[in-house]
Scaffold this motif. Structure first.
Motif, PDB file in Angstrom:
ATOM      1  N   GLN A   9      48.071  29.796  38.822  1.00 53.41           N
ATOM      2  CA  GLN A   9      49.096  30.795  39.077  1.00 53.41           C
ATOM      3  C   GLN A   9      48.847  32.060  38.263  1.00 53.41           C
ATOM      4  O   GLN A   9      49.016  33.188  38.741  1.00 53.41           O
ATOM      5  CB  GLN A   9      50.480  30.205  38.733  1.00 53.41           C
ATOM      6  N   MET A  10      48.419  31.859  37.012  1.00 52.51           N
ATOM      7  CA  MET A  10      48.119  32.992  36.143  1.00 52.51           C
ATOM      8  C   MET A  10      46.952  33.804  36.714  1.00 52.51           C
ATOM      9  O   MET A  10      46.962  35.031  36.657  1.00 52.51           O
ATOM     10  CB  MET A  10      47.792  32.485  34.742  1.00 52.51           C
ATOM     11  N   ALA A  11      45.949  33.100  37.265  1.00 52.85           N
ATOM     12  CA  ALA A  11      44.793  33.794  37.841  1.00 52.85           C
ATOM     13  C   ALA A  11      45.210  34.647  39.032  1.00 52.85           C
ATOM     14  O   ALA A  11      44.749  35.777  39.190  1.00 52.85           O
ATOM     15  CB  ALA A  11      43.733  32.766  38.265  1.00 52.85           C
ATOM     16  N   LYS A  12      46.130  34.135  39.866  1.00 51.93           N
ATOM     17  CA  LYS A  12      46.565  34.881  41.047  1.00 51.93           C
ATOM     18  C   LYS A  12      47.355  36.125  40.668  1.00 51.93           C
ATOM     19  O   LYS A  12      47.448  37.060  41.453  1.00 51.93           O
ATOM     20  CB  LYS A  12      47.414  33.968  41.939  1.00 51.93           C
ATOM     21  N   GLU A  13      47.922  36.143  39.472  1.00 55.19           N
ATOM     22  CA  GLU A  13      48.726  37.282  39.040  1.00 55.19           C
ATOM     23  C   GLU A  13      47.896  38.386  38.384  1.00 55.19           C
ATOM     24  O   GLU A  13      48.442  39.422  38.008  1.00 55.19           O
ATOM     25  CB  GLU A  13      49.808  36.806  38.059  1.00 55.19           C
ATOM     26  N   GLN A  14      46.603  38.159  38.217  1.00 54.74           N
ATOM     27  CA  GLN A  14      45.741  39.159  37.578  1.00 54.74           C
ATOM     28  C   GLN A  14      45.538  40.357  38.504  1.00 54.74           C
ATOM     29  O   GLN A  14      45.363  40.195  39.718  1.00 54.74           O
ATOM     30  CB  GLN A  14      44.385  38.548  37.211  1.00 54.74           C
ATOM     31  N   ASP A  15      45.556  41.571  37.945  1.00 50.62           N
ATOM     32  CA  ASP A  15      45.334  42.788  38.722  1.00 50.62           C
ATOM     33  C   ASP A  15      43.849  43.058  38.921  1.00 50.62           C
ATOM     34  O   ASP A  15      43.431  43.503  39.985  1.00 50.62           O
ATOM     35  CB  ASP A  15      45.974  43.996  38.007  1.00 50.62           C
ATOM     36  N   LEU A  29      38.933  33.447  36.293  1.00 51.31           N
ATOM     37  CA  LEU A  29      39.947  32.412  36.054  1.00 51.31           C
ATOM     38  C   LEU A  29      39.959  31.391  37.189  1.00 51.31           C
ATOM     39  O   LEU A  29      40.128  30.189  36.953  1.00 51.31           O
ATOM     40  CB  LEU A  29      41.323  33.054  35.906  1.00 51.31           C
ATOM     41  N   LEU A  30      39.797  31.867  38.425  1.00 48.33           N
ATOM     42  CA  LEU A  30      39.779  30.941  39.562  1.00 48.33           C
ATOM     43  C   LEU A  30      38.574  30.002  39.494  1.00 48.33           C
ATOM     44  O   LEU A  30      38.668  28.827  39.864  1.00 48.33           O
ATOM     45  CB  LEU A  30      39.762  31.726  40.879  1.00 48.33           C
ATOM     46  N   ARG A  31      37.422  30.526  39.010  1.00 47.46           N
ATOM     47  CA  ARG A  31      36.264  29.648  38.840  1.00 47.46           C
ATOM     48  C   ARG A  31      36.538  28.599  37.766  1.00 47.46           C
ATOM     49  O   ARG A  31      36.154  27.432  37.913  1.00 47.46           O
ATOM     50  CB  ARG A  31      35.021  30.477  38.474  1.00 47.46           C
ATOM     51  N   GLU A  32      37.221  29.014  36.710  1.00 46.95           N
ATOM     52  CA  GLU A  32      37.587  28.066  35.649  1.00 46.95           C
ATOM     53  C   GLU A  32      38.535  26.997  36.194  1.00 46.95           C
ATOM     54  O   GLU A  32      38.396  25.811  35.885  1.00 46.95           O
ATOM     55  CB  GLU A  32      38.253  28.830  34.498  1.00 46.95           C
ATOM     56  N   VAL A  33      39.487  27.418  37.030  1.00 49.43           N
ATOM     57  CA  VAL A  33      40.416  26.465  37.654  1.00 49.43           C
ATOM     58  C   VAL A  33      39.658  25.481  38.539  1.00 49.43           C
ATOM     59  O   VAL A  33      39.923  24.277  38.529  1.00 49.43           O
ATOM     60  CB  VAL A  33      41.475  27.238  38.476  1.00 49.43           C
ATOM     61  N   GLU A  34      38.685  26.003  39.302  1.00 43.00           N
ATOM     62  CA  GLU A  34      37.922  25.133  40.205  1.00 43.00           C
ATOM     63  C   GLU A  34      37.113  24.108  39.413  1.00 43.00           C
ATOM     64  O   GLU A  34      37.025  22.942  39.807  1.00 43.00           O
ATOM     65  CB  GLU A  34      36.994  26.000  41.072  1.00 43.00           C
ATOM     66  N   ASN A  35      36.532  24.548  38.284  1.00 42.04           N
ATOM     67  CA  ASN A  35      35.774  23.610  37.443  1.00 42.04           C
ATOM     68  C   ASN A  35      36.678  22.505  36.902  1.00 42.04           C
ATOM     69  O   ASN A  35      36.300  21.328  36.881  1.00 42.04           O
ATOM     70  CB  ASN A  35      35.120  24.372  36.282  1.00 42.04           C
ATOM     71  N   HIS A  36      37.898  22.892  36.471  1.00 44.63           N
ATOM     72  CA  HIS A  36      38.840  21.889  35.959  1.00 44.63           C
ATOM     73  C   HIS A  36      39.248  20.912  37.067  1.00 44.63           C
ATOM     74  O   HIS A  36      39.374  19.706  36.830  1.00 44.63           O
ATOM     75  CB  HIS A  36      40.078  22.578  35.387  1.00 44.63           C
ATOM     76  N   LYS A  37      39.449  21.449  38.282  1.00 45.23           N
ATOM     77  CA  LYS A  37      39.831  20.587  39.400  1.00 45.23           C
ATOM     78  C   LYS A  37      38.715  19.587  39.728  1.00 45.23           C
ATOM     79  O   LYS A  37      38.963  18.393  39.955  1.00 45.23           O
ATOM     80  CB  LYS A  37      40.144  21.436  40.628  1.00 45.23           C
ATOM     81  N   LYS A  38      37.469  20.092  39.746  1.00 45.05           N
ATOM     82  CA  LYS A  38      36.343  19.198  40.039  1.00 45.05           C
ATOM     83  C   LYS A  38      36.204  18.118  38.975  1.00 45.05           C
ATOM     84  O   LYS A  38      35.958  16.949  39.288  1.00 45.05           O
ATOM     85  CB  LYS A  38      35.050  20.020  40.137  1.00 45.05           C
ATOM     86  N   GLN A  39      36.386  18.520  37.705  1.00 41.20           N
ATOM     87  CA  GLN A  39      36.292  17.548  36.614  1.00 41.20           C
ATOM     88  C   GLN A  39      37.394  16.507  36.734  1.00 41.20           C
ATOM     89  O   GLN A  39      37.166  15.306  36.518  1.00 41.20           O
ATOM     90  CB  GLN A  39      36.392  18.275  35.271  1.00 41.20           C
TER      91      GLN A  39
END
Length: 201
Positions: free
Chosen positions: A36-42, A50-60
């Motif tokens: 959610q924080m990543a989607k709020e970035q300008d 941030l979205l790549r970091e989220v994807e890595n956490h999801k895969k892990q």
């Protein structure tokens, strides 16, 4: 690994799985908060990072869940086989009941210690994830504040540029008026001199 090596009974495995489920739930919440924080970035680059970091956490997390399910299946099969072996032993199991109770008590104690160790480990991981999310949130707020300051400075610079342009135009107009006034003055002086010195012209 602790789930895979769990000697039983199923109640101990259930307790261990309940603790793991709770940790996964908290970790999933942290990942959702980060997304959610990543989607709020300008800024698009920061958003994508941030979205790549989220994807890595999801895969892990998905990998850990798959390993968790496999470990559960292997442990249940092992417990079922163990119970079948105990049933087939018959009289030997009755004779060794006292020893088995002591062994079960020791196994339960070992399982409890393992559960506590896993719980501490998962708690540390979740805490680290929460700290990471908090750090990213602080960084995001700092970036947003800097962005607002840059926008304010940009507005001030544009206003200054407009004022300078306006003053330059006014200076040009003033010079033109002074030139015209001077020309009119010189023409008047020349006219007066002409009438005084050469009245016959």
């Amino acid at each position: 690994q602790d789930i895979r090596d769990c000697p039983g009974p199923l109640s101990a495995l259930t307790e261990l799985n309940a603790a793991v489920k709770e940790k996964f739930r908290r970790l999933r919440g942290c990942i959702q908060e980060l997304e959610q924080m990543a989607k709020e970035q300008d800024k698009e680059s920061e958003k994508q990072a941030l979205l790549r970091e989220v994807e890595n956490h999801k895969k892990q997390m998905l990998s850990n869940q798959a390993a968790w399910r496999k470990a559960n299946l292997a442990c249940k099969i092992a417990i079922d086989n163990s119970e079948k072996d105990q049933l087939l032993q018959g009289r030997d199991a009755l004779r060794q009941r006292k020893t088995t109770k002591e062994s079960l008590a020791e196994s339960a104690s070992n399982i409890t210690e393992s559960l506590m160790g896993i719980s501490r480990m998962m708690s540390q991981q979740v805490q680290q994830s929460e700290e990471t999310v908090q750090t990213l949130a602080n960084s995001s707020r700092t970036i947003l504040e800097a962005n607002e300051e840059f926008k304010s400075m940009s507005g001030t610079i544009q206003l200054g540029r407009k004022l300078i342009t306006k003053y330059n135009r006014r200076e040009l107009t003033d010079k033109l008026l002074i030139f015209l006034a001077l020309a009119l003055f010189l023409a008047t002086v020349l006219y007066i001199l002409k009438k005084r010195l050469f009245p016959f012209l």
